[in-house]
Write a protein that holds these residues in place. Structure first.
Motif, PDB file in Angstrom:
ATOM      1  N   ASP A  20       0.459   1.096   9.505  1.00 56.66           N
ATOM      2  CA  ASP A  20      -0.589   0.704   8.341  1.00 56.66           C
ATOM      3  C   ASP A  20      -0.337   2.062   7.352  1.00 56.66           C
ATOM      4  O   ASP A  20      -0.867   3.119   7.867  1.00 56.66           O
ATOM      5  CB  ASP A  20      -1.915   0.680   9.113  1.00 56.66           C
ATOM      6  CG  ASP A  20      -2.949   0.344   7.644  1.00 56.66           C
ATOM      7  OD1 ASP A  20      -2.536   0.646   6.733  1.00 56.66           O
ATOM      8  OD2 ASP A  20      -3.533  -0.665   7.952  1.00 56.66           O
ATOM      9  N   PRO A  21       0.208   2.096   6.362  1.00 58.28           N
ATOM     10  CA  PRO A  21       0.277   3.306   5.668  1.00 58.28           C
ATOM     11  C   PRO A  21      -1.073   3.695   4.884  1.00 58.28           C
ATOM     12  O   PRO A  21      -1.154   4.674   4.205  1.00 58.28           O
ATOM     13  CB  PRO A  21       1.188   2.823   4.278  1.00 58.28           C
ATOM     14  CG  PRO A  21       1.126   1.340   4.039  1.00 58.28           C
ATOM     15  CD  PRO A  21       0.503   0.920   5.707  1.00 58.28           C
ATOM     16  N   ALA A  22      -2.204   2.800   5.001  1.00 59.40           N
ATOM     17  CA  ALA A  22      -3.465   3.252   4.509  1.00 59.40           C
ATOM     18  C   ALA A  22      -4.152   4.176   5.487  1.00 59.40           C
ATOM     19  O   ALA A  22      -5.148   4.624   5.228  1.00 59.40           O
ATOM     20  CB  ALA A  22      -4.248   1.873   4.196  1.00 59.40           C
ATOM     21  N   VAL A  23      -3.709   4.294   6.951  1.00 55.45           N
ATOM     22  CA  VAL A  23      -4.465   5.118   7.847  1.00 55.45           C
ATOM     23  C   VAL A  23      -3.703   6.124   8.148  1.00 55.45           C
ATOM     24  O   VAL A  23      -2.590   6.014   8.472  1.00 55.45           O
ATOM     25  CB  VAL A  23      -4.885   3.953   9.007  1.00 55.45           C
ATOM     26  CG1 VAL A  23      -5.513   4.874  10.015  1.00 55.45           C
ATOM     27  CG2 VAL A  23      -5.358   2.691   8.559  1.00 55.45           C
ATOM     28  N   PRO A  61       0.700  -1.178   0.075  1.00 50.54           N
ATOM     29  CA  PRO A  61      -0.076  -0.082  -0.090  1.00 50.54           C
ATOM     30  C   PRO A  61       0.865   1.377   0.035  1.00 50.54           C
ATOM     31  O   PRO A  61       0.302   2.229  -0.543  1.00 50.54           O
ATOM     32  CB  PRO A  61      -0.856  -0.222   1.409  1.00 50.54           C
ATOM     33  CG  PRO A  61      -0.258  -1.244   2.167  1.00 50.54           C
ATOM     34  CD  PRO A  61       0.424  -2.021   1.161  1.00 50.54           C
ATOM     35  N   SER A  62       2.042   1.309   0.438  1.00 48.37           N
ATOM     36  CA  SER A  62       2.723   2.672   0.565  1.00 48.37           C
ATOM     37  C   SER A  62       3.345   2.747  -0.629  1.00 48.37           C
ATOM     38  O   SER A  62       4.148   3.894  -0.809  1.00 48.37           O
ATOM     39  CB  SER A  62       3.756   2.470   1.816  1.00 48.37           C
ATOM     40  OG  SER A  62       5.075   1.853   1.281  1.00 48.37           O
ATOM     41  N   MET A  63       3.454   1.832  -1.582  1.00 47.13           N
ATOM     42  CA  MET A  63       4.026   2.280  -2.879  1.00 47.13           C
ATOM     43  C   MET A  63       3.044   2.089  -4.077  1.00 47.13           C
ATOM     44  O   MET A  63       3.168   2.617  -5.217  1.00 47.13           O
ATOM     45  CB  MET A  63       5.086   1.264  -3.107  1.00 47.13           C
ATOM     46  CG  MET A  63       6.327   1.369  -2.047  1.00 47.13           C
ATOM     47  SD  MET A  63       7.663   0.385  -2.428  1.00 47.13           S
ATOM     48  CE  MET A  63       8.449   0.134  -0.758  1.00 47.13           C
ATOM     49  N   GLU A  93       4.895  -5.123   3.912  1.00 46.78           N
ATOM     50  CA  GLU A  93       3.620  -4.721   3.697  1.00 46.78           C
ATOM     51  C   GLU A  93       2.920  -6.138   2.953  1.00 46.78           C
ATOM     52  O   GLU A  93       1.625  -5.977   3.115  1.00 46.78           O
ATOM     53  CB  GLU A  93       3.814  -3.405   2.648  1.00 46.78           C
ATOM     54  CG  GLU A  93       4.297  -2.289   3.626  1.00 46.78           C
ATOM     55  CD  GLU A  93       4.117  -0.974   2.995  1.00 46.78           C
ATOM     56  OE1 GLU A  93       3.235  -0.723   2.043  1.00 46.78           O
ATOM     57  OE2 GLU A  93       4.666   0.167   3.294  1.00 46.78           O
ATOM     58  N   ALA A  94       3.510  -6.546   2.106  1.00 44.46           N
ATOM     59  CA  ALA A  94       2.696  -7.649   1.102  1.00 44.46           C
ATOM     60  C   ALA A  94       2.212  -8.662   1.998  1.00 44.46           C
ATOM     61  O   ALA A  94       1.267  -9.213   2.064  1.00 44.46           O
ATOM     62  CB  ALA A  94       3.910  -8.086   0.188  1.00 44.46           C
ATOM     63  N   SER A  95       3.114  -9.193   3.004  1.00 41.49           N
ATOM     64  CA  SER A  95       2.900 -10.268   4.153  1.00 41.49           C
ATOM     65  C   SER A  95       1.727  -9.618   5.004  1.00 41.49           C
ATOM     66  O   SER A  95       0.806 -10.771   5.040  1.00 41.49           O
ATOM     67  CB  SER A  95       4.077 -10.391   4.781  1.00 41.49           C
ATOM     68  OG  SER A  95       3.557 -11.314   5.937  1.00 41.49           O
ATOM     69  N   SER A  96       1.705  -8.502   5.301  1.00 43.72           N
ATOM     70  CA  SER A  96       0.589  -8.135   6.153  1.00 43.72           C
ATOM     71  C   SER A  96      -0.548  -7.866   5.508  1.00 43.72           C
ATOM     72  O   SER A  96      -1.766  -8.506   5.744  1.00 43.72           O
ATOM     73  CB  SER A  96       0.948  -6.772   6.937  1.00 43.72           C
ATOM     74  OG  SER A  96       0.302  -6.419   7.947  1.00 43.72           O
TER      75      SER A  96
END
Lengths: 399, 476
Positions: free
Chosen positions: B274-277, A137-139, A244-247
């Motif tokens: 969490d980058p989405a929050v 999500p951050s990329m 991030e992918a694993s999460s």
């Protein structure tokens, strides 16, 4: 054969959409971009039979602007890498005027380069991610691929902008994609990074240098620059991306949708078997790597996050001296379409990771870095929010 | 050897927000299963959480009510673990950057002295779904109800400052009072809007070592909390005396058998930002706004009740313990009722009557103006206490005003001396022996005569006046 390119085709696309900025424009999407009622399997058995309940914000805006959504293309598993991804072919074979590709590590840029097309990976955060099913999500963001930059700008103009339902969007002033040639003439000085050249083989370097002369002929001034940290983009991307992918892939359990393993003794075994059978390579290996950092080496993840912040700053510093950075888009000896291990994927995308890690915009220009046999593509990485300026610089280069 | 216990609490409080924490679904876990759901709280792919302003406000009010410092920057993490009630694989929780830190509450210790108990931090998190296990039928199945998924919670983590079950119970009572006051939750352990886990260890009395702790869960009342801690302390002492080491684990309180039993090992996963929050940045202006919303808290209110109304400390504490009650009593007093009368009648008559009818101060039809109307008639001697009790009961059943009910019941007090004179004459004539007794010094005969007179008046006579007239007539 269209059936090879598309995993789903809209049975009756209107010949002309609503009246709007994109009336009549044919768009191809990937099946991880939510369109209500379309199969949305994201190239993964983990999402088998998943049908989107709501439109992605981007889809909503495209429809509102009159674009014709022709279908969704075959894609790599969860948009990681380009193995099995045929999205760019939808454009090069004339089924669509523009395609959107999930860009996590430069997929849109590299796919366009392979197909001889243009692509813009926009500044992270100017397009709502609501309804985009990805891994990092951050990329991850929507990259746009088209035959010409003039087809990318209007699409970006429509899909970029604040979305009150995506709280993760930073508070950024959305750039104006209506720049004409003159107003858009802000990119003048382009950096060539020593450390980037160091990463290239002799062949790759020779091709790159020959292409740079085209930049000078077009009136751009080149500037040798150095960025010591350039070699760190790969490690940082891999550590942060895999965690991030694993999460975010933890939710694929095969219960409400997706492949569900049969003959399990209890629920725990059912989850384990379902996940083991669902994910393919290289995603499965990537999830293991992420789990390793999450559970066994969290310090490394935190270090990677700190280094990432430093890399963002190093790039910002660089942009006080230059307007853009020139980097080849892809490498001849490391074909992305054949990369099936995590290492192969990172080898193939080595040159496009900087923009993903820092969230900066990058433009892929075809036909500049070519020896007639192989076109590596020219990648211009620009300042945050300079997306339209990159498009006009690219257009000037090919004029 | 004499041992002392070291107790810390982790308290989950469900905030009474209208919506869930990250979507617009109603925050009503008790509705028909899976009615209050959307792609966000079903945790479907592609959904992005939308953090609720109301949740932040209600959580902040809890923090202020518990004397915590709200942090300028806080953020949500993905607390990674998998369980069927959390099918997205992580819970959004503030593991690294909690909303608030460093709070405290005062309790009155067993020795009667004030004891300050510290709060380490307060963080926000989303609740998980509810599992329903159907074991009857041929194949046992487990069902998931997502109504509770994403419900807004705060978790309050104390310092290990408590030394006895009493301390822990008093702390929870104080905490409940504060949180009810700020209006963020009803904090009911019985209905599950407050869940308290206790971390308990023991050590030789007088030392300050921190030994291995055991976590105890599943207490659904404050009394069970005390019982569970008491049991666990005894169990640990028995372990040590039997030469058994204490191991870190979690135990479940069994309210039927009144014992704790070991439960499955708790898996504790990593917490990834969490980058989405979006991160939460609290401005001073916003903080000021929250502080301005803070009501007068019970300790201050009790002080004021003593000062302003002349209540005893005991009365004042009782009348200010619940915000609804405190506002009610104040409203009654503001209708002109003497504070002592209001307090006394609320405590001895009104509250028992409410409990009997399973009503609350908020939902009862006996609003302060009606109750005050009744008490003012009592204070003006228009009715006597018996009549007031009777009319109070009718106030609950009917919409009429107190005055109308008094008229209808015909219980208006006779305070007219001339009207009573004749009545008393008759009583004296009819009870010659009692009169003789009285004159012979049997003083309790007076009580008998008053009773006869009251009866003759149908309970309506003003007893004070009867006594006066009798005293005069008997020449006592």
């Amino acid at each position: 054969m269209p059936s090879d390119i598309f995993s789903y085709r809209e049975p009756s696309p209107s010949s002309r959409g609503k009246d709007g900025a994109l009336s009549g424009m044919k768009m191809a999407l990937q099946p991880n971009m939510s369109v209500r009622g379309w199969p949305t399997e994201a190239g993964s058995m983990a999402l088998r039979r998943f049908v989107a309940l709501e439109n992605a914000t981007v889809v909503e805006r495209l429809k509102e602007a009159g674009a014709i959504l022709v279908g969704s293309t075959r894609m790599s598993e969860l948009g990681f890498g380009l193995a099995g991804d045929l999205t760019a072919s939808a454009v090069s074979e004339g089924h669509a005027d523009c395609a959107l590709i999930t860009d996590t590590m430069g997929e849109s840029l590299v796919a366009a380069s392979i197909a001889g097309l243009w692509a813009l990976k926009p500044t992270y955060g100017i397009i709502s991610r609501l309804g985009l099913i990805g891994l990092v999500p951050s990329m991850e963001c929507y990259g746009a691929v088209a035959m010409k930059p003039q087809d990318i700008a209007p699409v970006m103009k429509v899909i970029a902008g604040r979305d009150e339902n995506d709280f993760s969007m930073p508070d950024l002033a959305i750039p104006d994609f209506r720049l004409d040639g003159k107003k858009g003439n802000t990119i003048k000085t382009i950096a060539v990074l020593k450390e980037c050249l160091d990463l290239l083989s002799d062949d790759e370097a020779a091709l790159f240098r020959s292409g740079l002369s085209r930049l000078e002929q077009a009136g751009f001034s080149l500037q040798e620059e150095s960025m010591e940290e350039f070699g760190l983009f790969r490690t940082v991307h891999q550590v942060v991306g895999s965690v991030e992918a694993s999460s975010s892939a933890g939710k694929y359990d095969g219960v409400r949708y997706g492949h569900r393993a049969s003959a399990a003794k209890n629920w725990n075994e059912m989850y384990l078997k379902s996940r083991a059978e669902s994910f393919g390579m290289p995603v499965k290996a990537y999830l293991f790597q992420g789990a390793y950092f999450q559970f066994e080496n969290f310090d490394a993840f935190e270090d990677a996050c700190r280094i990432r912040a430093r890399l963002v700053k190093a790039m910002d510093d660089l942009f006080t001296r230059v307007d853009a950075i020139a980097i080849p888009t892809r490498r001849k000896k490391h074909p992305a379409e054949k990369a099936l291990s995590v290492t192969q994927v990172y080898d193939a995308f080595l040159l496009t990771l900087a923009a993903s890690v820092t969230g900066l915009p990058a433009l892929q220009v075809p036909g500049v870095m070519s020896d007639g046999d192989f076109d590596s593509g020219l990648q211009l990485v620009g300042r945050r929010l300079s997306d339209p300026h990159l498009l006009s610089a690219g257009a000037r280069l090919r004029r | 050897m004499e041992y002392e216990s070291v107790i810390g609490l982790e308290i989950h409080v469900e905030l009474n927000c209208a919506t869930k924490m990250f979507c617009d679904c109603p925050n009503r876990p008790g509705d028909e299963p899976n009615q209050n759901t959307c792609p966000i709280c079903l945790w479907f792919p592609g959904a992005i959480p939308k953090f609720s302003r109301e949740a932040l406000e209600k959580a902040s009010m809890v923090c202020l009510g518990l004397n915590c410092q709200i942090q300028e920057r806080s953020a949500f993490d993905q607390k990674v673990y998998y369980y069927p009630d959390l099918p997205k694989g992580f819970q959004l929780s503030q593991a690294h950057r909690p909303l608030a830190r460093n709070g405290w509450l005062d309790i009155t210790g067993q020795d009667g002295k004030t004891k300050k108990l510290r709060i380490h931090h307060i963080h926000m998190e989303e609740d998980v779904a509810k599992l329903v296990h159907e074991t009857e039928g041929r194949t046992p199945i487990s069902l998931v109800d997502f109504n509770r998924a994403g419900a807004p919670l705060v978790e309050i983590v104390t310092e290990p400052d408590m030394r006895s079950p009493y301390d822990a119970m008093e702390f929870i009572r104080a905490l409940r009072t504060q949180i009810r006051y700020v209006g963020s939750s009803d904090c009911s352990m019985e209905s599950g809007t407050m869940r308290v886990d206790a971390n308990i260890s023991i050590r030789p009395k007088g030392t300050d070592q921190m030994n291995t702790k055991v976590e105890v869960k599943n207490m659904n009342s404050i009394r069970h909390l005390g019982d569970a801690i008491t049991y666990e302390i005894q169990r640990q002492i028995a372990c040590l005396q039997g030469g058994e080491p204490i191991v870190l684990h979690t135990r479940l309180w069994d309210p039927e058998k009144k014992v704790t039993t070991a439960m499955r090992g708790k898996f504790s996963g990593p917490c990834v930002p969490d980058p989405a929050v979006a991160q939460i940045l609290v401005s001073q202006a916003w903080l000021n706004e929250m502080q301005a919303r803070l009501p007068e808290m019970p300790a201050q209110k009790a002080d004021r009740f003593i000062r302003q109304f002349g209540l005893t400390r005991e009365e004042a504490v009782m009348m200010s313990a619940e915000r609804d009650l405190s506002e009610y009593v104040e409203a009654v007093i503001n209708h002109g009722i003497k504070p002592k009368t209001a307090t006394h009648w609320l405590a001895t008559q009104f509250l028992p009557a409410l409990r009997e009818r399973r009503q609350t101060i908020v939902d009862t039809t006996v609003k302060p103006d009606r109750f005050a109307g009744l008490l003012s008639m009592l204070e003006r001697d228009e009715i006597n206490a018996n009549a007031a009790r009777e009319v109070l009961n009718q106030l609950f059943e009917r919409d009429d005003s107190p005055a109308e009910l008094v008229e209808k019941a015909g219980v208006r007090q006779i305070s007219d001396a001339s009207a009573l004179e004749g009545l008393i004459e008759k009583v004296l004539v009819a009870n010659v022996s009692a009169v003789a007794d009285f004159r012979n010094g049997v003083s309790k005969a007076m009580g008998f005569l008053i009773g006869q007179a009251m009866q003759a008046s149908g309970g309506k006579a003003n007893p004070k006046l009867i006594r006066e007239i009798l005293t005069k007539k008997l020449g006592a």
